[in-house]
Design a protein around this motif. Structure first.
Motif, PDB file in Angstrom:
ATOM      1  N   UNK A   1       0.845  -1.199   0.000  1.00 51.77           N
ATOM      2  CA  UNK A   1       0.000   0.000   0.000  1.00 51.77           C
ATOM      3  C   UNK A   1       0.883   1.252   0.000  1.00 51.77           C
ATOM      4  N   UNK A   2       0.538   2.165  -0.878  1.00 47.98           N
ATOM      5  CA  UNK A   2       1.281   3.426  -0.931  1.00 47.98           C
ATOM      6  C   UNK A   2       0.501   4.475  -0.152  1.00 47.98           C
ATOM      7  N   UNK A   3       1.173   5.060   0.825  1.00 45.68           N
ATOM      8  CA  UNK A   3       0.536   6.089   1.643  1.00 45.68           C
ATOM      9  C   UNK A   3       0.573   7.419   0.883  1.00 45.68           C
ATOM     10  N   UNK A   4      -0.576   8.032   0.744  1.00 46.38           N
ATOM     11  CA  UNK A   4      -0.645   9.332   0.044  1.00 46.38           C
ATOM     12  C   UNK A   4      -0.348  10.418   1.067  1.00 46.38           C
ATOM     13  N   UNK A   5       0.819  11.027   0.902  1.00 46.56           N
ATOM     14  CA  UNK A   5       1.306  11.957   1.924  1.00 46.56           C
ATOM     15  C   UNK A   5       0.839  13.390   1.633  1.00 46.56           C
ATOM     16  N   UNK A   6      -0.365  13.694   2.121  1.00 41.50           N
ATOM     17  CA  UNK A   6      -0.950  15.007   1.870  1.00 41.50           C
ATOM     18  C   UNK A   6      -0.141  16.126   2.512  1.00 41.50           C
ATOM     19  N   UNK A   7       0.482  15.805   3.634  1.00 43.36           N
ATOM     20  CA  UNK A   7       1.270  16.828   4.326  1.00 43.36           C
ATOM     21  C   UNK A   7       2.458  17.261   3.457  1.00 43.36           C
ATOM     22  N   UNK A   8       3.094  16.275   2.835  1.00 49.18           N
ATOM     23  CA  UNK A   8       4.251  16.575   1.981  1.00 49.18           C
ATOM     24  C   UNK A   8       3.812  17.358   0.743  1.00 49.18           C
ATOM     25  N   UNK A   9       2.735  16.872   0.086  1.00 50.45           N
ATOM     26  CA  UNK A   9       2.268  17.552  -1.130  1.00 50.45           C
ATOM     27  C   UNK A   9       1.851  18.979  -0.792  1.00 50.45           C
ATOM     28  N   UNK A  10       1.124  19.137   0.327  1.00 47.50           N
ATOM     29  CA  UNK A  10       0.686  20.485   0.734  1.00 47.50           C
ATOM     30  C   UNK A  10       1.904  21.369   0.991  1.00 47.50           C
ATOM     31  N   UNK A  11       2.930  20.776   1.612  1.00 45.74           N
ATOM     32  CA  UNK A  11       4.170  21.521   1.874  1.00 45.74           C
ATOM     33  C   UNK A  11       4.822  21.983   0.573  1.00 45.74           C
ATOM     34  N   UNK A  12       4.831  21.102  -0.426  1.00 40.10           N
ATOM     35  CA  UNK A  12       5.418  21.464  -1.735  1.00 40.10           C
ATOM     36  C   UNK A  12       4.629  22.613  -2.372  1.00 40.10           C
ATOM     37  N   UNK A  13       3.304  22.519  -2.297  1.00 38.70           N
ATOM     38  CA  UNK A  13       2.456  23.565  -2.906  1.00 38.70           C
ATOM     39  C   UNK A  13       2.717  24.903  -2.200  1.00 38.70           C
ATOM     40  N   UNK A  14       2.816  24.854  -0.872  1.00 41.06           N
ATOM     41  CA  UNK A  14       3.024  26.108  -0.117  1.00 41.06           C
ATOM     42  C   UNK A  14       4.413  26.692  -0.409  1.00 41.06           C
ATOM     43  N   UNK A  15       5.413  25.813  -0.570  1.00 39.67           N
ATOM     44  CA  UNK A  15       6.761  26.310  -0.913  1.00 39.67           C
ATOM     45  C   UNK A  15       6.730  27.021  -2.268  1.00 39.67           C
ATOM     46  N   UNK A  16       6.042  26.412  -3.229  1.00 41.69           N
ATOM     47  CA  UNK A  16       5.919  27.038  -4.563  1.00 41.69           C
ATOM     48  C   UNK A  16       5.240  28.399  -4.444  1.00 41.69           C
ATOM     49  N   UNK A  17       4.166  28.438  -3.641  1.00 40.35           N
ATOM     50  CA  UNK A  17       3.441  29.707  -3.480  1.00 40.35           C
ATOM     51  C   UNK A  17       4.336  30.756  -2.825  1.00 40.35           C
ATOM     52  N   UNK A  18       5.099  30.326  -1.826  1.00 36.79           N
ATOM     53  CA  UNK A  18       5.987  31.251  -1.104  1.00 36.79           C
ATOM     54  C   UNK A  18       6.997  31.884  -2.078  1.00 36.79           C
ATOM     55  N   UNK A  19       7.557  31.039  -2.954  1.00 39.06           N
ATOM     56  CA  UNK A  19       8.509  31.543  -3.955  1.00 39.06           C
ATOM     57  C   UNK A  19       7.830  32.557  -4.886  1.00 39.06           C
ATOM     58  N   UNK A  20       6.609  32.223  -5.311  1.00 37.00           N
ATOM     59  CA  UNK A  20       5.862  33.112  -6.209  1.00 37.00           C
ATOM     60  C   UNK A  20       5.567  34.451  -5.535  1.00 37.00           C
ATOM     61  N   UNK A  21       5.140  34.376  -4.266  1.00 40.32           N
ATOM     62  CA  UNK A  21       4.813  35.604  -3.516  1.00 40.32           C
ATOM     63  C   UNK A  21       6.057  36.487  -3.436  1.00 40.32           C
ATOM     64  N   UNK A  22       7.209  35.856  -3.133  1.00 39.82           N
ATOM     65  CA  UNK A  22       8.468  36.618  -3.011  1.00 39.82           C
ATOM     66  C   UNK A  22       8.797  37.276  -4.358  1.00 39.82           C
ATOM     67  N   UNK A  23       8.576  36.534  -5.437  1.00 35.58           N
ATOM     68  CA  UNK A  23       8.881  37.050  -6.775  1.00 35.58           C
ATOM     69  C   UNK A  23       8.033  38.285  -7.096  1.00 35.58           C
ATOM     70  N   UNK A  24       6.756  38.220  -6.759  1.00 38.24           N
ATOM     71  CA  UNK A  24       5.860  39.354  -7.027  1.00 38.24           C
ATOM     72  C   UNK A  24       6.246  40.551  -6.161  1.00 38.24           C
ATOM     73  N   UNK A  25       6.667  40.261  -4.935  1.00 39.71           N
ATOM     74  CA  UNK A  25       7.034  41.380  -4.050  1.00 39.71           C
ATOM     75  C   UNK A  25       8.331  42.047  -4.508  1.00 39.71           C
ATOM     76  N   UNK A  26       9.252  41.216  -5.049  1.00 39.85           N
ATOM     77  CA  UNK A  26      10.495  41.784  -5.595  1.00 39.85           C
ATOM     78  C   UNK A  26      10.186  42.766  -6.726  1.00 39.85           C
ATOM     79  N   UNK A  27       9.077  42.492  -7.398  1.00 34.21           N
ATOM     80  CA  UNK A  27       8.683  43.392  -8.499  1.00 34.21           C
ATOM     81  C   UNK A  27       7.897  44.600  -7.992  1.00 34.21           C
ATOM     82  N   UNK A  28       7.791  44.715  -6.671  1.00 31.25           N
ATOM     83  CA  UNK A  28       7.180  45.917  -6.088  1.00 31.25           C
ATOM     84  C   UNK A  28       5.703  45.800  -5.756  1.00 31.25           C
ATOM     85  N   UNK A  29       5.144  44.593  -5.879  1.00 28.97           N
ATOM     86  CA  UNK A  29       3.717  44.440  -5.563  1.00 28.97           C
ATOM     87  C   UNK A  29       3.525  44.136  -4.079  1.00 28.97           C
TER      88      UNK A  29
END
Ligand code: NDP
Length: 294
Positions: A1-29
């Motif tokens: 049985x493969x355990x579906x690790x929602x915590x890990x996937x959610x962590x990956x999604x949040x890391x991606x969002x964090x990078x995106x947010x930083x990128x937009x803020x660097x552009x002055x938003x």
């Protein structure tokens, strides 16, 4: 049985969002801004919205919680909603459900600006979802679809049983999974408390999503070998061994069913963390839309 690790996937999604947010803020938003509104002081709801606020801040969003007394009249809540709709610094907001009995939830949901409706419960967003147009997808079904996608679990042509038809989980999920699209094309059965002989459906299902709120409801003898289990249930059961006196379990008897399943989500750590991650994703989408319109 493969355990579906929602915590890990959610962590990956949040890391991606964090990078995106930083990128937009660097552009002055400015950063994205998510507001939560809570009526009353139910401890579980408070813990839940505080968690949303904390996680939003952690990835660089602005986030705040507006707390109102449970006796707040509907008129006053509608006023607050109008001011959130008009506030250009607010990208998305959620009115934490359930609402006290004297408030009509339909009036509240309809008053929310659909462009700020990051929960995806406004009739316009649900209508768009129904006809396959871009919309805010309610966070829990969105999270479940994302888990199936990331674990490459095919849905095309599969028999999928969803137990629970609520507006926040089962009903929108049944629409998404039956649509003609990559994470859809399934034959979906939506079961509820009036379903007769549920076991006839559970035994045939290739994928079962439980969202009924009944601890250990789905047992091993109810499922076939190789079934995929997505357990959205979150239930508190007494546990004197825990300092808070209870533990969280899903709607599935994990220990027994995991012996037959091919993939399975745990509780906690499965669907739950995905719900918050997808809410943040919806908020980021609302933010980008607002900046484009500004
Ligand atoms: P609701 O109470 O709104 O809906 C429960 C659904 O389950 C209803 O459709 C009900 O049928 C059905 N049901 C109840 N008993 C049975 C039964 N014996 N057999 C078949 N169907 C049954 O609950 P929610 O959708 O709000 O929540 C369901 C669970 O999901 C809860 O444990 C909740 O905590 C959890 N949840 C988890 C989230 C997450 O992030 N992981 C997010 C949201 C919820 P009927 O319509 O006939 O009453």
């Amino acid at each position: 049985m493969i355990l579906i690790d929602g915590k890990k996937v959610a962590g990956d999604i949040k890391k991606d969002l964090q990078r995106e947010v930083a990128r937009w803020q660097e552009q002055g938003f400015r950063p994205p801004n998510l507001v939560a509104v809570l009526l009353g002081d139910d401890p579980a709801s408070l813990a839940y919205v505080r968690n949303k606020e904390r996680q939003a801040k952690k990835i660089g969003f602005n986030s705040s919680l507006i707390r109102l007394a449970s006796s707040t009249p509907e008129e006053k809540l509608l006023h607050l909603i109008q001011s959130l709709n008009n506030d250009k610094t607010v990208d998305g907001y959620i009115i934490q459900l359930p609402l006290p009995a004297h408030i009509n939830p339909h009036n509240i949901i309809e008053a929310i600006d659909p462009d700020k409706d990051v929960d995806g419960f406004h009739p316009l967003n649900l209508g768009r979802l129904l006809i396959g147009m871009p919309s805010f997808i309610p966070a829990t079904p969105y999270g479940i679809i994302e888990l199936l996608k990331r674990y490459r679990i095919p849905t095309d042509g599969k028999n999928i049983l969803i137990i629970g038809r609520s507006l926040i989980v089962g009903r929108p999920l049944s629409i998404l999974l039956s649509q003609k699209r990559p994470e859809g094309n399934a034959t979906v059965t939506l079961a509820h408390s009036h379903t007769k002989n549920l076991i006839d459906y559970t035994r045939q299902a290739d994928i079962i999503v439980t969202a009924l709120g009944k601890p250990y409801f789905l047992k091993a003898d109810m499922v076939k070998n190789g079934v995929v289990i997505i357990d959205a249930g979150i239930n508190e059961i007494p546990d004197p061994g825990q300092h808070r006196g209870y533990k969280l379990v899903g709607d599935v008897d994990f220990e027994q069913v995991s012996k037959k399943a091919s993939y399975m989500t745990p509780v906690p750590g499965g669907v739950g963390p995905m719900t918050i991650a997808m809410l943040l994703k919806n908020t980021f989408k609302a933010y980008k839309n607002h900046l484009k319109l500004a």
